[in-house]
Design a protein around this motif. Structure first.
Motif, PDB file in Angstrom:
ATOM      1  N   TYR A   1      81.587  44.862   0.273  1.00 22.34           N
ATOM      2  CA  TYR A   1      81.090  43.616   0.923  1.00 22.34           C
ATOM      3  C   TYR A   1      81.200  44.128   2.562  1.00 22.34           C
ATOM      4  O   TYR A   1      81.636  45.288   3.063  1.00 22.34           O
ATOM      5  N   GLY A   2      79.874  44.194   2.339  1.00 21.72           N
ATOM      6  CA  GLY A   2      79.209  44.417   4.560  1.00 21.72           C
ATOM      7  C   GLY A   2      78.928  43.939   5.440  1.00 21.72           C
ATOM      8  O   GLY A   2      79.190  43.414   6.383  1.00 21.72           O
TER       9      GLY A   2
ATOM     10  N   CYS B   1      81.767  58.507   5.212  1.00 23.98           N
ATOM     11  CA  CYS B   1      82.872  57.615   5.309  1.00 23.98           C
ATOM     12  C   CYS B   1      82.880  56.762   3.515  1.00 23.98           C
ATOM     13  O   CYS B   1      83.556  56.960   2.686  1.00 23.98           O
ATOM     14  N   GLY B   2      81.405  56.590   2.777  1.00 23.94           N
ATOM     15  CA  GLY B   2      81.733  56.372   1.631  1.00 23.94           C
ATOM     16  C   GLY B   2      80.657  54.997   1.467  1.00 23.94           C
ATOM     17  O   GLY B   2      80.489  54.488   0.236  1.00 23.94           O
ATOM     18  N   TYR B   3      81.401  54.174   2.641  1.00 22.21           N
ATOM     19  CA  TYR B   3      81.269  53.348   2.210  1.00 22.21           C
ATOM     20  C   TYR B   3      80.299  52.293   1.687  1.00 22.21           C
ATOM     21  O   TYR B   3      80.261  51.827   0.689  1.00 22.21           O
ATOM     22  N   CYS B   4      79.485  53.149   2.319  1.00 23.01           N
ATOM     23  CA  CYS B   4      78.158  51.693   1.763  1.00 23.01           C
ATOM     24  C   CYS B   4      76.948  53.045   0.691  1.00 23.01           C
ATOM     25  O   CYS B   4      76.112  52.411   0.056  1.00 23.01           O
TER      26      CYS B   4
ATOM     27  N   ARG C   1      76.177  53.021   8.659  1.00 26.98           N
ATOM     28  CA  ARG C   1      76.526  53.702   9.929  1.00 26.98           C
ATOM     29  C   ARG C   1      76.935  55.369  10.771  1.00 26.98           C
ATOM     30  O   ARG C   1      77.278  55.657  12.001  1.00 26.98           O
ATOM     31  N   CYS C   2      77.433  55.805   9.291  1.00 24.00           N
ATOM     32  CA  CYS C   2      77.956  56.936   9.399  1.00 24.00           C
ATOM     33  C   CYS C   2      76.647  58.197   9.858  1.00 24.00           C
ATOM     34  O   CYS C   2      76.755  59.471  10.176  1.00 24.00           O
TER      35      CYS C   2
ATOM     36  N   MET D   1      80.850  50.030   8.710  1.00 27.35           N
ATOM     37  CA  MET D   1      80.738  49.892   7.470  1.00 27.35           C
ATOM     38  C   MET D   1      81.265  48.798   6.679  1.00 27.35           C
ATOM     39  O   MET D   1      81.000  47.747   6.204  1.00 27.35           O
ATOM     40  N   GLU D   2      82.086  49.038   6.391  1.00 26.22           N
ATOM     41  CA  GLU D   2      83.829  48.239   6.349  1.00 26.22           C
ATOM     42  C   GLU D   2      84.644  47.310   6.583  1.00 26.22           C
ATOM     43  O   GLU D   2      85.174  48.216   8.028  1.00 26.22           O
ATOM     44  N   PRO D   3      84.412  46.262   6.388  1.00 29.82           N
ATOM     45  CA  PRO D   3      84.665  45.239   7.948  1.00 29.82           C
ATOM     46  C   PRO D   3      86.356  45.417   7.983  1.00 29.82           C
ATOM     47  O   PRO D   3      86.503  46.298   7.648  1.00 29.82           O
TER      48      PRO D   3
ATOM     49  N   GLY E   1      85.784  53.308   5.264  1.00 27.35           N
ATOM     50  CA  GLY E   1      84.780  52.897   5.458  1.00 27.35           C
ATOM     51  C   GLY E   1      84.458  53.084   6.941  1.00 27.35           C
ATOM     52  O   GLY E   1      84.057  52.313   7.380  1.00 27.35           O
ATOM     53  N   GLY E   2      84.775  53.907   7.963  1.00 28.95           N
ATOM     54  CA  GLY E   2      83.902  54.271   9.106  1.00 28.95           C
ATOM     55  C   GLY E   2      85.007  53.568   9.840  1.00 28.95           C
ATOM     56  O   GLY E   2      86.185  53.172   9.135  1.00 28.95           O
TER      57      GLY E   2
END
Lengths: 151, 732
Positions: free
Chosen positions: A36-37, A94-97, A130-131, B347-349, B396-397
Motif C-alpha cells: 500500500y502506498g 528501502c525496497g518498499y516500492c 522516494r529513495c 513510500m511506506e506510510p 520503507g523509507g
C-alpha cells in the motif's frame, strides 16, 4: 465467497465482491510483497499482473478480477531475468516500492523485449520511488532486456 | 516470525553449549571498544562493564551480526556486517544480519540513545563492531589451539576457519563455536591493519537486497500477530481543533467493527479488517471546532514569516564587525530567500503494531528512534522497560520522518484502550497530514564586496521554527536552535565579518528532521547568494568560491572535482546553464554541479545532468555511498523543482501524491557520482549529498536565463513570469 486465482493457486475468501483487491492480497492472504502506498493509483507500489498486464491492485475489487489470473511479486520466479538484474544492479534501497517496480518492468518487457531508453522511461514513469533508485531501475531493465547494464 | 533473541536467551545458549555469543562493551571497563572521541562525548568512562551481544556464531557455521541501527535502504546493515566480518576473518557467505533488540546496551555510544540519524550509522558503530569481530576471532583461535593442544601463536583465522599452520589442521567456526564460548574474553584483541582489509573499502552486495527483490522483506506494514485487529484514527482536521461530535452508532454498524473509542488524539475505530476500520472512520462523520489557527493558510504563512522578519531575534554568531565592514564595502547587496515546508513522504506510510496487555507490551514498527518508542510505550502503559519488547522492522523509507513516534503513541493508546493487539497504518493522507515537515523559512541576507570583488561581510537573518527544542532540547544553547542556522553560522568560506540572527517562529505546524535537516534548506539561500555575489563581482562562481576556500582544501577539492567532471566553463547550447554549490556537513564534504536547460515559453526547467562529488573520508562500502548520493541527488532535485506542503483552513491542505508530486523517472537526469577516498576520519553519507543540490540547480537556472529565483520550488510558473518581466523590461 469469492474465488481468486493468484500465482497459479486457487484461493477462496469469504468477502463481498466489493472488497479491495490490494487489502485482500496483503492482509487476508498475507501475500505482503504487494504494498500500500497511496490508495489512489498514484504511486504504483501495489502493482500486480492481471492476465499478464500490470494493474494497480488498490484500484480494483475482488469482484473485478473474478476469473482472471493474478500474479504478485511472490509469483515471479527468483531466477526471472528482471529479478536477477535487480540484484546485480543493486537496485533497491528501502525496497518498499520495488515489488511494484519489478511487476511493472516484467509486464512491460513481456510486451516489448528490446525497449529503447525512452520507452522504458515512459513505461516506468508513474511508479514512484522516494529513495531515488530510478537510475538503477533503468540500468536493471536494460540489463534484463540485454540492451545494457553496467556491472 | 523470527523474534530477536533476548539477552537471557543468549546467556542460556552459551551455557548450554550451542554456540558463541560475543559481548563487547563500549561503556568503559576492560573491553573499551570506542575511539577516544566517542568516549569523551559519551562521558561514560569508568562506568561498569555492560555486556552487549553483537554477534552470534552457531554450529551451522552461521555468524549473525546484530545491528542496533535501522535499515531504511541506506546500507548500514551490510556495512556494519562487513566491519565485523573483516575483523572476524569470516567467510562472507556465512554472514547474516538481524535487528538488535531495543535495550540500553544497544544505544548509540555517542548519542546515548538507540537512534538512526545524523548519518551516523556506520561511523558511530565502526569501532565497537571492529572490536567485536576481532575479539571473537581471538577466542576462536584460542579454542582451536586448545583443541589441538598447540600454542595459539601457531594458529590463524582465515575465511571462517581456524588453521594450524604447521600441521595444516583446520576447524570451521561452526565446529569451534562451543569451545570458543568457554574461552575467557581477551581484552586486547588486535585490530587488523588497514592494508590487510579484504572487505572494508570494497563494494559488497547488500545483504537485504535479495529478500526485497522477492517481496519478502518484512516492513512494518507486513506484521501479523495472533488476534490482531486493525485500527484507524480520526484526528483533527485543523491545528488545535477540538472534537465536537461523532456518530458512534454509524461506525459500529459497519460490519467487522469491534470498538469505537476516544483517545487524546481523536476517535479511533477498531475492526477485523483494515477496510472496515477505514470505512467506519468515514462513517464517524466527526465534527470539530475551527482550531487554534483557523486563518492559517499558504498566504497567511508567507505573511507571518514576513512579520517575524521585522522582529528582533537572537544573535547566533557574530564575528568581526559586520556593520562597519558593510559601511566600508565597495559594493553592497541584499536579498530575501523563501523556503517552503516539505514532507518526508516515505513510500511506506508510518505504521505501528502494538499489543498492550496488563503486564506487558510488545511493539513492532519501522522506526528510526527506538529509545523514543520505548519512552512513549512506558509513558502510555505505565510499564517498566523490562516489560516492553520493541521489534524494529525494515523501514520503507525514513529520511528522518520515522524518528517521530506519533504513530506509535496512537497505536499504543488504542491497543491499551481496547485491550487487543492492533495494526495501525496511516493512510497516505494521514501520513502527509501528520508529518513533521522540514520547516519553511525566510532569509534576509546582506553582504559586502571590497574593491577587488572579495566578500568581506555577510549579515544573515533567518526566521524558522525550531526542531531540536522539542526533540533533543539539550542541543539548544542560549536559545539558539542549531538547525535554524546550520550552513549559515558554520559557512565553509573564510569570511572576516559574519553575523547571524535567528528569529524563532512559533507555529503549531510540527517540524522535524528531513534528510540533512537545516542543511537541506539553508544552503539554497547561502550558496545562491554566494553565486549572486560572484556574478556581481564579475567573477567566475567557481573561482569566487575557491578563493574563499584556501583554508579548506577538502571543500575546494569536491568543488574542483565536479567542475572538472562536469565540464565547467565549456560551451553549452543556448538556454542551458551550469551551476555549482558545496556544503560540509555530517562529517563529509559534498559538491554538486547541475546542468539545466530552460524552456523560455513554458518556464520548465529540465535537469540535463548532475555531477556529484563526496569526500567522506574512509569508506566501508563504496557502492552504498554511490547509491546514497544518487538518492540524495534525486531527493534534492525533487525538493528543488516540485515539493511544497500546502496549508489551508487552519490545517494541512496537502493530501496525497496527486497534490504533492515528487520526482519521477522521466525527470531524473544522468547522475554521475565521484567519491574522493582518503584516510580522513569517517564521515556520514546518507545526508550530505542533499544540501548542494538545490542551490546548484538555482545557480544553473541563473546561468541559463539570467533570472535569479529566490523561492522554492523552482516552478515553471514562477520562471515564466520572471522571464516575461525581463523581456518586457528589455523591450521598454
Amino acid at each position: 465467497m469469492t474465488e481468486l486465482l493468484i500465482n497459479g493457486k486457487q484461493y477462496r475468501v469469504d468477502l463481498e465482491p466489493s472488497a479491495n483487491l490490494l487489502w485482500v492480497i496483503r492482509e487476508h492472504l498475507e501475500l505482503v510483497g504487494t504494498k500500500y502506498g497511496c490508495g489512489e493509483g498514484a504511486c504504483g507500489a501495489c502493482t500486480i499482473h492481471l492476465d499478464g498486464e500490470a494493474a494497480r491492485s488498490c484500484q480494483l475489487t475482488i469482484g473485478d478480477v473474478h476469473g482472471r489470473s493474478i500474479t504478485t511479486i511472490e509469483g515471479v520466479p527468483q531466477n526471472h531475468p528482471v529479478k536477477e538484474a535487480w540484484i546485480s544492479e543493486q537496485v533497491p534501497q528501502c525496497g518498499y516500492c520495488q515489488s511494484g517496480q519489478i511487476m511493472e518492468a516484467v509486464a512491460f518487457l513481456s510486451k516489448n523485449s528490446r525497449p529503447s531508453h525512452d520507452e522504458i522511461v515512459q513505461a516506468m514513469d508513474d511508479i514512484l520511488c522516494r529513495c531515488g533508485t530510478y537510475p538503477r531501475i533503468l540500468r536493471a531493465i536494460k540489463k534484463a532486456a540485454g540492451t545494457g547494464g553496467s556491472r | 516470525m523470527n523474534r530477536p533473541m533476548e539477552r537471557r536467551e543468549f546467556l542460556k545458549v552459551s551455557l548450554s553449549g550451542t554456540g558463541l555469543v560475543l559481548a563487547v562493551s563500549f561503556l568503559g571497563g576492560p573491553l573499551i571498544a570506542v575511539s577516544s572521541d566517542v568516549e569523551e562525548k559519551a562521558g561514560n568512562a569508568g562506568k561498569p562493564w555492560v555486556p552487549n551481544a553483537w554477534l552470534r556464531i552457531t554450529p551451522d557455521n552461521v555468524t549473525t551480526v546484530l545491528i542496533n541501527k535501522s535499515e531504511m535502504g541506506q546500507g548500514t546493515w551490510t556495512a556494519l556486517a562487513m566491519v565485523v566480518a573483516e575483523e572476524l576473518e569470516a567467510d562472507w557467505k556465512d554472514i547474516r544480519v538481524e535487528a538488535s533488540p531495543v535495550r540500553d546496551e544497544y544505544k548509540d555510544p555517542v548519542f546515548g540513545m538507540q537512534i538512526t540519524g545524523g548519518s551516523t550509522g556506520v561511523r558511530h558503530m565502526y569501532d565497537p563492531m571492529r572490536r567485536a569481530g576481532a575479539t571473537a576471532r581471538e577466542m576462536l583461535i584460542q579454542a582451536g589451539a586448545r583443541e589441538w593442544n598447540v600454542p595459539s601463536g601457531e594458529c590463524k583465522a582465515d575465511k571462517g576457519r581456524v588453521i594450524h599452520g604447521k600441521t595444516g589442521k583446520s576447524l570451521t567456526y561452526g565446529e569451534l563455536c562451543v569451545k570458543a564460548s568457554q574461552v575467557s574474553v581477551p581484552h586486547d584483541a588486535p585490530l587488523k591493519p588497514q592494508e590487510k582489509f579484504r572487505l572494508i573499502g570494497k563494494s559488497m552486495p547488500r545483504l537485504d537486497i535479495p529478500e526485497k527483490v522477492d517481496g519478502k522483506g518484512v516492513f512494518g506494514t507486513d506484521i501479523f500477530i495472533p488476534g490482531m485487529l486493525y485500527s484507524a484514527l480520526q484526528g483533527p482536521p485543523a491545528y488545535g481543533a477540538r472534537l465536537l461530535s461523532f456518530d458512534k452508532e454509524a461506525a459500529e454498524k459497519i460490519s467487522g467493527v469491534q470498538n469505537v473509542v476516544t483517545i487524546p488524539d481523536g476517535v479511533a475505530v477498531v475492526a477485523n479488517t483494515i477496510e472496515a476500520a477505514w470505512k467506519a472512520r468515514s462513517a464517524l462523520n466527526a465534527t470539530w471546532d475551527a482550531g487554534s489557527h483557523p486563518d492559517l493558510d499558504d498566504a497567511a504563512l508567507d505573511r507571518i514569516l514576513s512579520e517575524h522578519m521585522e522582529k528582533k531575534g537572537l544573535v547566533a554568531k557574530n564575528v568581526g564587525d559586520v556593520e562597519e565592514a558593510l559601511k566600508k564595502a565597495a559594493h553592497r547587496m541584499k536579498a530575501m530567500y523563501l523556503i517552503p515546508y516539505v514532507a518526508h513522504a516515505p513510500m511506506e506510510p508510518q505504521n505501528c503494531t502494538a499489543d498492550v496487555r496488563k503486564d506487558a507490551c510488545e511493539i513492532w514498527c519501522p522506526t528510526q528512534f527506538q529509545t523514543a518508542v520505548l519512552q512513549v510505550a512506558m509513558r502510555e502503559t505505565g510499564l517498566t522497560a523490562d516489560k516492553i519488547v520493541i521489534h524494529t522492522t525494515q523501514l520503507g523509507g525514513g529520511f528522518g520522518g520515522k524518528a517521530e513516534v506519533k504513530v506509535v503513541e496512537e497505536a499504543v493508546r488504542i491497543s491499551k484502550a481496547v485491550g487487543k493487539p492492533v495494526k495501525h497504518i496511516w493512510s497516505r493522507q494521514e501520513d502527509f497530514r501528520n508529518d513533521f515537515y522540514r520547516p519553511g523559512s525566510l532569509h534576509r541576507i546582506e553582504a559586502g564586496l571590497d574593491r577587488e570583488g572579495r566578500l568581506v561581510a555577510w549579515r544573515h537573518k533567518v526566521v524558522v521554527s525550531p526542531i531540536m527544542e522539542r526533540v533533543l532540547p539539550w542541543m539548544v544553547k542560549d536559545g539558539i536552535e542549531p538547525t535554524a542556522v546550520d550552513a549559515i553560522w558554520d559557512m565553509e568560506y573564510s569570511l572576516p565579518n559574519l553575523s547571524v540572527e535567528y528569529v524563532r517562529l512559533g507555529l503549531p505546524i510540527p517540524v522535524g528532521f528531513w534528510r540533512s535537516v537545516g542543511n537541506s534548506s539553508n544552503p539554497f539561500a547561502v550558496e545562491s547568494f554566494v553565486d549572486e555575489l560572484a556574478h556581481a563581482a564579475g567573477k567566475d562562481p567557481l573561482e569566487f568560491r575557491l578563493n574563499m576556500l584556501k583554508e579548506n582544501p577538502r571543500a575546494a577539492g569536491v568543488l574542483k572535482k565536479v567542475a572538472e567532471a562536469g565540464g565547467w566553463g565549456k560551451p553549452l547550447p543556448a538556454g542551458c546553464g551550469r551551476g555549482i554549490a558545496q556544503r560540509f556537513c555530517f562529517g563529509s564534504f559534498a559538491a554538486q554541479l547541475a546542468e539545466v536547460s530552460v524552456d523560455k515559453e513554458t518556464g520548465v526547467i529540465k535537469i540535463r545532468r548532475m555531477v556529484a562529488a563526496i569526500d567522506p573520508g574512509q569508506v566501508v562500502n563504496p557502492d552504498s555511498v554511490v547509491a546514497q548520493i544518487e538518492g540524495a541527488t534525486i531527493m534534492g532535485l525533487s525538493a528543488a523543482l516540485k515539493e511544497r506542503v500546502s496549508f489551508g483552513k487552519g490545517g494541512v491542505a496537502t493530501s496525497n501524491f496527486s497534490d504533492y508530486p515528487i520526482l519521477t523517472m522521466a525527470e531524473v537526469p544522468e547522475i554521475e557520482v565521484h567519491i574522493i577516498t582518503n584516510n580522513e576520519k569517517m564521515g556520514g553519507v546518507g545526508e550530505p549529498g542533499v544540501p548542494p543540490v538545490i542551490p546548484a540547480v538555482a545557480n544553473a537556472v541563473f546561468a541559463a536565463t539570467g533570472i535569479r529565483l529566490r523561492s522554492l520550488p523552482l516552478s515553471p510558473n514562477m520562471l515564466k513570469k520572471a522571464l516575461a518581466n525581463t523581456e518586457s523590461s528589455t523591450e521598454a
